[in-house]
Design a protein around this motif. Sequence first.
Motif, PDB file in Angstrom:
ATOM      1  N   MET A  86      20.290  46.977   8.198  1.00  0.00           N
ATOM      2  CA  MET A  86      20.288  46.069   9.338  1.00  0.00           C
ATOM      3  C   MET A  86      19.030  45.214   9.384  1.00  0.00           C
ATOM      4  O   MET A  86      19.097  44.009   9.583  1.00  0.00           O
ATOM      5  N   MET A  87      17.874  45.845   9.203  1.00  0.00           N
ATOM      6  CA  MET A  87      16.623  45.114   9.435  1.00  0.00           C
ATOM      7  C   MET A  87      16.131  44.323   8.235  1.00  0.00           C
ATOM      8  O   MET A  87      15.446  43.315   8.392  1.00  0.00           O
ATOM      9  N   ALA A  88      16.468  44.778   7.021  1.00  0.00           N
ATOM     10  CA  ALA A  88      15.952  44.093   5.825  1.00  0.00           C
ATOM     11  C   ALA A  88      16.951  44.236   4.682  1.00  0.00           C
ATOM     12  O   ALA A  88      16.725  44.996   3.751  1.00  0.00           O
ATOM     13  N   PRO A  89      18.087  43.527   4.753  1.00  0.00           N
ATOM     14  CA  PRO A  89      19.129  43.708   3.730  1.00  0.00           C
ATOM     15  C   PRO A  89      18.666  43.390   2.312  1.00  0.00           C
ATOM     16  O   PRO A  89      19.203  43.960   1.359  1.00  0.00           O
ATOM     17  N   ASN A  90      17.671  42.539   2.148  1.00  0.00           N
ATOM     18  CA  ASN A  90      17.207  42.195   0.802  1.00  0.00           C
ATOM     19  C   ASN A  90      16.409  43.316   0.138  1.00  0.00           C
ATOM     20  O   ASN A  90      16.361  43.412  -1.083  1.00  0.00           O
ATOM     21  N   VAL A  91      15.737  44.132   0.937  1.00  0.00           N
ATOM     22  CA  VAL A  91      14.961  45.261   0.396  1.00  0.00           C
ATOM     23  C   VAL A  91      15.355  46.543   1.134  1.00  0.00           C
ATOM     24  O   VAL A  91      14.514  47.378   1.440  1.00  0.00           O
ATOM     25  N   SER A  92      16.630  46.674   1.430  1.00  0.00           N
ATOM     26  CA  SER A  92      17.101  47.773   2.280  1.00  0.00           C
ATOM     27  C   SER A  92      16.817  49.144   1.683  1.00  0.00           C
ATOM     28  O   SER A  92      16.461  50.081   2.410  1.00  0.00           O
ATOM     29  N   ALA A  93      16.942  49.285   0.361  1.00  0.00           N
ATOM     30  CA  ALA A  93      16.728  50.591  -0.268  1.00  0.00           C
ATOM     31  C   ALA A  93      15.291  51.062  -0.065  1.00  0.00           C
ATOM     32  O   ALA A  93      15.041  52.227   0.283  1.00  0.00           O
ATOM     33  N   ARG A  94      14.332  50.165  -0.263  1.00  0.00           N
ATOM     34  CA  ARG A  94      12.926  50.539  -0.110  1.00  0.00           C
ATOM     35  C   ARG A  94      12.586  50.898   1.332  1.00  0.00           C
ATOM     36  O   ARG A  94      11.909  51.902   1.594  1.00  0.00           O
TER      37      ARG A  94
ATOM     38  N   PHE B 233      19.477  42.020  15.163  1.00  0.00           N
ATOM     39  CA  PHE B 233      19.587  41.943  13.709  1.00  0.00           C
ATOM     40  C   PHE B 233      20.778  41.099  13.249  1.00  0.00           C
ATOM     41  O   PHE B 233      20.965  40.881  12.053  1.00  0.00           O
ATOM     42  N   GLY B 234      21.605  40.651  14.196  1.00  0.00           N
ATOM     43  CA  GLY B 234      22.725  39.795  13.856  1.00  0.00           C
ATOM     44  C   GLY B 234      23.860  40.484  13.135  1.00  0.00           C
ATOM     45  O   GLY B 234      24.483  39.905  12.244  1.00  0.00           O
ATOM     46  N   VAL B 235      24.158  41.748  13.514  1.00  0.00           N
ATOM     47  CA  VAL B 235      25.249  42.491  12.881  1.00  0.00           C
ATOM     48  C   VAL B 235      26.225  42.958  13.956  1.00  0.00           C
ATOM     49  O   VAL B 235      25.847  43.177  15.110  1.00  0.00           O
TER      50      VAL B 235
END
Length: 288
Positions: A71-79, A246-248
């Motif tokens: 939700m908060m950081a889809p580009n680096v969600s795994a980290r 978060f726009g979801v």
Amino acid sequence: MPNTPPDKGEAAPEAVAVKPVSKRRELAIRVVSALVLIAVVLLITVLPDHRPFLVLLSVGVALLCIEWGLMMAPNVSARISVAVAVAAIAALFVGFLGHPLLSILVLCFGSLCAGLYAYRLHVGWLDAAYGVLYIGWPAIVLMWLHQTNRGVEWVFFAFLIAWAADSAAFAAGRLIGGPKLWPRYSPNKTWAGFAGGLIAGMLTAGALSDITGLFKHDTSASVVGLLVALATMGGDLWESALKRRFGVKDAGTLIPGHGGLLDRVDGLMFAIIAIGGIRLLVMLGTEI
């Protein structure tokens, strides 16, 4: 222009007939998935050994952290998910070992570390830091509750009141409708649903008190039910505001018919905090 009979290939009548079927199917999926989840949680909760409950909480925390990262950081969600999960689960394990105050300190330190890591990744560091507290705090309180005297009954109070309030609010809102509760962040919730949730929470607390004898007076049980139901619906509204931020639409897709795990336990997380506070007052000698 002359009226012409509808073409035989038209499927308008079928489309009208399919709609209620799809709604019934969606409702069935929602009910079945909820029942399966509830059965698993209650079965593990009643086990005398605390370790399966710890595993259940750890898995739940990890899944919630994955949804938070997405939700908060889809580009680096795994980290982000790993950073938030490590902090929250580390605090949970410290609490499991019998150090609840130390677990809070670990949680706060982990929140700071997750925030600094997110800052280094150039994403919302406040969101990452808050995610650790938002997910980790209820997990610590729930583990502590489970390990206290008559802990299973206290955990059941949190679970059953929250579930009853949430279900009643959903049903009353759908059946009665009426003015919206907070249309800016949660357009589907109504004041009728809010009232239904409060009533269901109070009735559930009263019934549980009669069964368990945790509270000396019916009035005390009703007040506990009211507070926990209020916390439940407050948590639901808060998560709706977070999703808007978060726009979801949903926190995830883990549970069929319900969206993500966070969509299912948002109110329960706040209910756990409320029950934890009440349990602490009882342990400090407050008569309820």
